[in-house]
Scaffold this motif. Structure first.
Motif, PDB file in Angstrom:
ATOM      1  N   ASP A  62       0.822  -1.199   0.000  1.00  0.00           N
ATOM      2  CA  ASP A  62       0.000   0.000   0.000  1.00  0.00           C
ATOM      3  C   ASP A  62       0.861   1.256   0.000  1.00  0.00           C
ATOM      4  O   ASP A  62       1.921   1.303   0.618  1.00  0.00           O
ATOM      5  CB  ASP A  62      -0.903   0.032   1.237  1.00  0.00           C
ATOM      6  N   GLN A  66      -2.997   5.170   0.586  1.00  0.00           N
ATOM      7  CA  GLN A  66      -3.864   4.024   0.869  1.00  0.00           C
ATOM      8  C   GLN A  66      -3.846   3.678   2.355  1.00  0.00           C
ATOM      9  O   GLN A  66      -4.889   3.399   2.953  1.00  0.00           O
ATOM     10  CB  GLN A  66      -3.440   2.818   0.040  1.00  0.00           C
ATOM     11  N   THR A  67      -2.663   3.688   2.952  1.00  0.00           N
ATOM     12  CA  THR A  67      -2.553   3.402   4.382  1.00  0.00           C
ATOM     13  C   THR A  67      -3.243   4.489   5.196  1.00  0.00           C
ATOM     14  O   THR A  67      -3.933   4.200   6.172  1.00  0.00           O
ATOM     15  CB  THR A  67      -1.074   3.279   4.803  1.00  0.00           C
TER      16      THR A  67
END
Length: 79
Positions: A62, A66-67
């Protein structure tokens, strides 16, 4: 010599108690705030914080964004 050992032992007991009083929120606050600077972790359980930290430390591919989205989603749904 005995006084030095006794004083050292007493200091160690005090420091150990202070360290154990520190909850998961304060221990991982910096890690979580990298992804959600506005997060207030005071209302979260230790298990919820551990879940969020595990999502951050996941070995997936990721991106930061995204994280960050995953952390914010967990913060929203775990409280």
């Amino acid at each position: 010599m005995k006084r030095i050992i006794a004083t050292s032992a007493a200091a160690l007991v005090v420091l150990t108690g202070a360290a154990s009083a520190m909850g998961a929120a304060s221990a991982y606050e910096g890690t979580i705030k990298q992804f959600a600077p506005e997060a207030d972790l005071s209302g979260y359980s230790d298990a919820a914080i551990a879940h969020i930290v595990n999502a951050i430390n996941d070995d997936g591919d990721d991106s930061f964004v995204q994280t960050q989205a995953q952390v914010r989603s967990l913060l929203k749904h775990l409280n």
